[in-house]
Scaffold this motif. Structure first.
Motif, PDB file in Angstrom:
ATOM      1  N   GLU A  39      42.140  72.147  43.208  1.00 55.46           N
ATOM      2  CA  GLU A  39      42.440  70.964  42.389  1.00 55.46           C
ATOM      3  C   GLU A  39      43.913  70.772  41.752  1.00 55.46           C
ATOM      4  N   ARG A  40      44.379  71.964  41.166  1.00 56.24           N
ATOM      5  CA  ARG A  40      45.644  72.019  40.898  1.00 56.24           C
ATOM      6  C   ARG A  40      46.656  72.140  41.882  1.00 56.24           C
ATOM      7  N   SER A  41      46.433  72.627  43.050  1.00 53.19           N
ATOM      8  CA  SER A  41      47.287  72.724  44.164  1.00 53.19           C
ATOM      9  C   SER A  41      47.143  71.326  44.586  1.00 53.19           C
ATOM     10  N   LEU A  42      46.103  70.502  44.800  1.00 59.38           N
ATOM     11  CA  LEU A  42      46.163  69.233  45.245  1.00 59.38           C
ATOM     12  C   LEU A  42      46.982  68.256  44.303  1.00 59.38           C
ATOM     13  N   VAL A  45      50.667  69.204  45.024  1.00 56.21           N
ATOM     14  CA  VAL A  45      51.029  68.577  46.423  1.00 56.21           C
ATOM     15  C   VAL A  45      51.234  67.134  46.494  1.00 56.21           C
ATOM     16  N   MET A  46      50.404  66.513  45.629  1.00 57.11           N
ATOM     17  CA  MET A  46      50.397  65.051  45.813  1.00 57.11           C
ATOM     18  C   MET A  46      51.549  64.518  44.864  1.00 57.11           C
ATOM     19  N   ALA A  47      51.979  65.173  43.651  1.00 54.03           N
ATOM     20  CA  ALA A  47      53.009  64.835  42.887  1.00 54.03           C
ATOM     21  C   ALA A  47      54.403  64.933  43.719  1.00 54.03           C
ATOM     22  N   THR A  49      54.740  64.965  46.884  1.00 55.09           N
ATOM     23  CA  THR A  49      54.607  63.904  48.075  1.00 55.09           C
ATOM     24  C   THR A  49      55.231  62.641  47.572  1.00 55.09           C
ATOM     25  N   VAL A  50      54.647  62.250  46.284  1.00 56.90           N
ATOM     26  CA  VAL A  50      55.059  60.937  45.624  1.00 56.90           C
ATOM     27  C   VAL A  50      56.312  60.752  45.267  1.00 56.90           C
ATOM     28  N   LEU A  51      56.994  62.030  44.638  1.00 56.04           N
ATOM     29  CA  LEU A  51      58.396  61.929  44.336  1.00 56.04           C
ATOM     30  C   LEU A  51      59.309  61.926  45.588  1.00 56.04           C
ATOM     31  N   PHE A  52      58.826  62.883  46.731  1.00 57.81           N
ATOM     32  CA  PHE A  52      59.621  62.645  47.875  1.00 57.81           C
ATOM     33  C   PHE A  52      59.782  61.262  48.355  1.00 57.81           C
ATOM     34  N   MET A  53      58.472  60.536  48.255  1.00 58.30           N
ATOM     35  CA  MET A  53      58.441  59.145  49.085  1.00 58.30           C
ATOM     36  C   MET A  53      59.349  58.304  47.994  1.00 58.30           C
ATOM     37  N   MET A  54      59.438  58.534  46.716  1.00 59.70           N
ATOM     38  CA  MET A  54      60.134  57.444  45.909  1.00 59.70           C
ATOM     39  C   MET A  54      61.772  57.915  46.393  1.00 59.70           C
TER      40      MET A  54
END
Length: 122
Positions: A39-42, A45-47, A49-54
């Motif tokens: 859960e921590r790694s997920l 990874v999602m954070a 990904t969102v930062l990269f997309m921003m």
């Protein structure tokens, strides 16, 4: 059967005579759930990904604004050149006008004759 009914009747009569017990609300305190490594790694990874997309969105927007500014500058230059070409065409037409050519020929002591005319288009 009558005996069973009699026992229930006595029990029913005995209850109202007793004082009612107040129910005390007990606040339950829950312990926070422990996150697993997955859960921590997920979440990480999602954070990311969102930062990269921003960041990608901001970079794309900035580059598109630069391209729009360059396109606008080029289109302004094109419009300016078209206006200059139009004015040059007008000058050429006035200078190649038959009346103007005859006037220039007279000032240079020249004549126009059909015998000396060549067909340049051939």
């Amino acid at each position: 059967m009558a005996q069973n009914a009699y026992q229930y009747e006595n029990a029913a009569r005995a209850l109202p005579g007793q004082p009612a017990k107040k129910k005390v609300k007990v606040k339950k305190r829950y312990q926070p759930a422990v996150w697993t490594k997955q859960e921590r790694s997920l979440v990480i990874v999602m954070a990311v990904t969102v930062l990269f997309m921003m960041l990608a969105t901001v970079m794309t927007t900035v580059s598109m604004q630069r391209v729009d500014a360059k396109n606008q500058a080029v289109s302004e230059k094109i419009d300016k050149v078209k206006e200059e070409n139009d004015s040059y065409r007008g000058d050429i037409q006035t200078k190649t006008n038959k009346d103007n050519l005859e006037k220039v020929a007279k000032s240079a002591n020249m004549e126009q004759s059909v015998n000396n005319v060549r067909n340049v288009n051939q």
